[in-house]
Design a protein around this motif. Structure first.
Motif, short mmCIF file in Angstrom:
data_model
loop_
_atom_site.label_atom_id
_atom_site.label_comp_id
_atom_site.label_asym_id
_atom_site.label_seq_id
_atom_site.Cartn_x
_atom_site.Cartn_y
_atom_site.Cartn_z
N GLY A 94 12.97 36.90 -61.45
CA GLY A 94 14.21 37.22 -62.44
C GLY A 94 15.40 37.04 -61.74
N ASN A 95 15.62 37.23 -60.48
CA ASN A 95 17.09 36.81 -59.89
C ASN A 95 17.17 35.32 -60.01
OD1 ASN A 95 17.55 39.52 -59.43
ND2 ASN A 95 16.91 39.56 -57.20
N LEU A 96 16.14 34.70 -59.57
CA LEU A 96 16.03 32.94 -59.45
C LEU A 96 16.42 32.71 -60.91
CD1 LEU A 96 13.56 32.24 -56.86
CD2 LEU A 96 15.89 31.91 -56.83
N SER A 97 15.85 33.19 -61.85
CA SER A 97 16.08 32.57 -63.44
C SER A 97 17.45 32.75 -63.70
CB SER A 97 14.70 32.96 -64.20
OG SER A 97 15.32 34.10 -64.87
N ALA A 98 17.90 33.97 -63.51
CA ALA A 98 19.38 34.34 -63.71
C ALA A 98 20.40 33.42 -63.24
CB ALA A 98 19.62 35.88 -63.26
N LEU A 99 19.88 33.04 -61.86
CA LEU A 99 20.61 32.15 -61.09
C LEU A 99 20.90 30.90 -61.81
CD1 LEU A 99 22.13 32.97 -58.40
CD2 LEU A 99 20.23 32.04 -57.24
N SER A 100 19.51 30.35 -62.08
CA SER A 100 19.60 29.11 -62.62
C SER A 100 19.95 28.94 -64.23
CB SER A 100 18.12 28.52 -62.49
OG SER A 100 17.23 29.24 -63.37
N THR A 101 20.18 29.86 -65.07
CA THR A 101 20.57 29.80 -66.24
C THR A 101 22.00 30.35 -66.49
OG1 THR A 101 19.50 31.97 -66.75
CG2 THR A 101 18.06 30.31 -67.39
N TYR A 102 22.73 31.11 -65.67
CA TYR A 102 23.90 31.43 -65.81
C TYR A 102 25.10 30.50 -65.88
CZ TYR A 102 28.27 34.21 -65.54
OH TYR A 102 29.59 34.62 -65.80
N GLN A 103 25.69 30.43 -67.11
CA GLN A 103 26.51 29.32 -67.32
C GLN A 103 25.99 27.92 -67.19
OE1 GLN A 103 30.36 30.11 -65.02
NE2 GLN A 103 31.05 31.45 -66.72
N ASP A 104 25.02 27.59 -67.77
CA ASP A 104 24.11 26.30 -67.90
C ASP A 104 23.85 25.96 -66.58
OD1 ASP A 104 24.24 26.46 -70.66
OD2 ASP A 104 26.30 25.13 -70.62
N GLY A 105 23.54 27.02 -65.52
CA GLY A 105 23.20 26.59 -64.29
C GLY A 105 24.06 26.21 -63.32
#
Lengths: 312, 309
Positions: free
Chosen positions: B85-96
């Motif tokens: 979950g943390n990694l996907s939040a990292l990659s999706t926040y503000q278009d990565g």
């Protein structure tokens, strides 16, 4: 050191001496061009800027004008309590940090260098690893380890009956010293250990045969022989301390915090430039920091050179 | 380093090479005292290693947690495991934007370190292998540059960049990264240690020009030095915070350190940023830790060349 080509004139017609000069010039030029652009010109520009200040013109209609101010910026920086306090903070920081750092690194390196130590390569790597961590991230990790809601350390201390607020006005300096110590201890251990490894083993044997114990050998033989490393570590530690910025910046948590926005001289220069837009003052502060660094490096190297001559 | 004490080379070796920790043979209590001091020595080293490793272990376990368990739970359990979950939040926040910062860091550090080591090795080679007028004075200037505090330089660099209109561009961070006087100092030492003059002489006799001699003989031989300077400069640029902080205002140009600082400032108001800062930090240190573990020989050589003479 080396000999330039001695063969006479080549078919091209250039003498060996000329070819040497051209080659040396070609190899040195890229570095010195960049050195000039990124170091010499900025230093000169800072010196120049530090002599000017912005003044509101007479009635304030024309906006600020840049006027020559001589050493005015230096006077106002040195006259500013906040700037002077920054150096006191640094002094307090160094009083904690340098003995802990140098002492700790020497003790650990001497221990690693004894025949008793096991797994030397593992210990060197384990101690060195924090140095691979960016200073900002090191500070972030420790801030989290200092924050009561996040930290297993604070919780463990509390259950042991020790309450310590790392962010209080008394706690700030130890908090920052700890972060810096964590980042640099292993680096210096490796330097000292490498120097100890270069010590002539037969010298140590001779001392053992003469009946010197481990302590005696460490203090009377090993330490004097690695003095040049000690000087280098001291020098870089002092220059590094003068640059103290990232760790306190992260500890500065808005107004009312024990760490103010001008807590260290570097933070003062930064806030002069970016909060007050006083570039003249910021330049003067930067120049003063560089001067203090130069003066201290001179003292450290001079002091140790004298000692060396006195011994010889 | 020469020893002030003369030792008769003909004398028989009475003790093995490393004896300084050895207890006198034969004494009955000596064995247990040796065991004691061995425990003490290694005990202190273990404590020191725990001190340096503990925050890193915390970083690894903390990165696997969701915000709730990071703030309240037991950090060293795997309760609230949320690394994915943390990694996907990292990659999706503000278009990565995080991975854009990652790319920027790789760019600044990769190109900066490559350029810096080339330039430094060439200069160090020239200082070592050629004789020319004013050489030692020029070298003293380089050493003076080593002692100049880099943050005292950053502000003037910023003011200069404003003047020249390069502020808030890639160049503003990249160009100063290409210069490292300490790299030249190291390169000179490495050149003296790794490139025998006779080999250069042989290349010249074979008709190679000076450029060719450097490129295909000198540079090859000094490769360990090149890697060392590269490693140190890569780390220095990757870790640099002050220069990007003053130079860059466009978030798209941020390196990792500046981006994470930005998030950290937001996390006080919005705790959902904590896992992103922690996980982002873990990913940001990973390449350096891997580099230092795999290139142990080189960073040790670099530290040694700088200190032992």
């Amino acid at each position: 050191m080396s000999t330039p080509p001695t063969s006479g004139t080549r078919p091209g017609g250039l003498s060996a001496k000329a070819r040497t000069r051209i080659a040396a010039g070609t190899f040195l030029t890229p570095f010195f061009v960049l050195f000039t652009v990124a170091m010499i010109i900025p230093v000169c520009y800072a010196l120049w800027l530090s002599l000017f200040t912005e003044k509101q013109s007479g009635l304030g209609f024309d906006g600020p004008r840049t006027v020559f101010d001589g050493l005015g910026n230096y006077a106002s920086a040195l006259g500013d309590q906040a700037f002077r306090d920054g150096f006191w903070v640094l002094l307090g920081y160094c009083a904690f940090y340098i003995p802990l750092m140098a002492g700790g690194a020497i003790v650990l390196a001497l221990l690693l260098d004894t025949a008793l130590a096991r797994a030397r390569r593992f210990f060197q790597l384990a101690l060195f690893l924090p140095h691979a961590i960016p200073g900002l991230i090191a500070a972030l990790i420790w801030i989290y380890l200092y924050t009561p809601q996040l930290s297993p350390v604070v919780k463990a201390m509390e259950s042991g009956g020790i309450g310590f607020d790392f962010f209080s006005s008394q706690g700030t300096l130890p908090s920052i010293v700890n972060i810096a110590l964590w980042e640099w201890l292993g680096y210096n251990v490796v330097i000292f250990y490498a120097a100890l490894q270069a010590v002539d083993r037969s010298l140590l044997e001779a001392a053992t045969v003469d009946g010197a114990g481990n302590w005696r050998i460490a203090f009377s033989i090993k330490l004097p022989l690695i003095r040049s490393s000690l000087v280098m570590v001291l020098l870089f530690t002092i220059i590094g301390s003068l640059q103290l910025f990232t760790e306190p910046l992260i500890l500065n948590r808005g107004s009312g915090s024990a760490v103010t926005s001008t807590w260290t001289p570097n933070m003062y220069a930064y806030s002069a430039a970016f909060e007050r837009n006083d570039y003249g003052l910021a330049a003067a502060a930067s120049v003063l920091i560089a001067l203090v660094a130069a003066a201290l490096s001179f003292v450290v190297t001079r002091f140790t050179n004298n000692r060396k001559e006195a011994r010889a | 380093m020469t020893s002030p004490v003369m030792i008769d080379p003909a004398a028989p070796a009475r003790t093995p090479a490393r004896t300084e920790g050895r207890a006198p043979v034969g004494a009955g209590g000596a064995r247990s005292s040796r065991w004691l001091s061995k425990t003490a020595v290694n005990g202190v080293l273990v404590i020191a290693a725990l001190y340096t490793l503990f925050p890193l272990i915390w970083l690894v376990t903390a990165a696997t947690k969701d915000a709730g368990n990071l703030l309240g739970g037991d950090v060293f359990s795997f309760e609230g495991f949320n690394l994915g979950g943390n990694l996907s939040a990292l990659s999706t926040y503000q278009d990565g934007v995080y991975f854009r910062w990652y790319g920027n860091s790789l760019l600044y550090a990769g190109i900066g370190a490559l350029g810096c080591s080339l330039v430094s090795v060439a200069a160090g080679y020239a200082f070592d292998k050629y004789r020319f007028r004013g050489k030692e004075k020029l070298f003293a200037l380089v050493l003076l540059g080593v002692l100049l505090p880099s943050t005292a330089l950053s502000l003037p660099l910023y003011l200069l960049a404003v003047k020249t209109g390069t502020v808030n561009t890639y160049w503003a961070v990249l160009i100063p990264s290409l210069v490292n006087p300490f790299g030249v100092y190291l390169s000179r030492i490495f050149s003296a240690g790794y490139i025998p003059d006779e080999v250069l002489e042989a290349a010249r006799i074979d008709g190679a020009g000076e450029m060719r001699t450097f490129w295909s003989v000198g540079l090859r031989m000094v490769m360990p030095g090149f890697v060392t300077v590269f490693l140190f400069q890569f780390t220095a640029i990757w870790n640099n915070f002050f220069l990007p902080l003053v130079m860059l205002s466009d978030k798209k140009l941020y390196p990792l350190s500046l981006g994470l600082y930005n998030w950290h400032s937001t996390a006080n108001a919005d705790p959902s940023f904590y896992p992103m800062v922690v996980t982002g930090s873990l990913l940001a240190v990973a390449p350096l830790i891997i580099a230092f573990i795999t290139l142990q020989r080189h960073w040790k050589a670099g530290l040694t060349a700088g200190s032992v003479k």
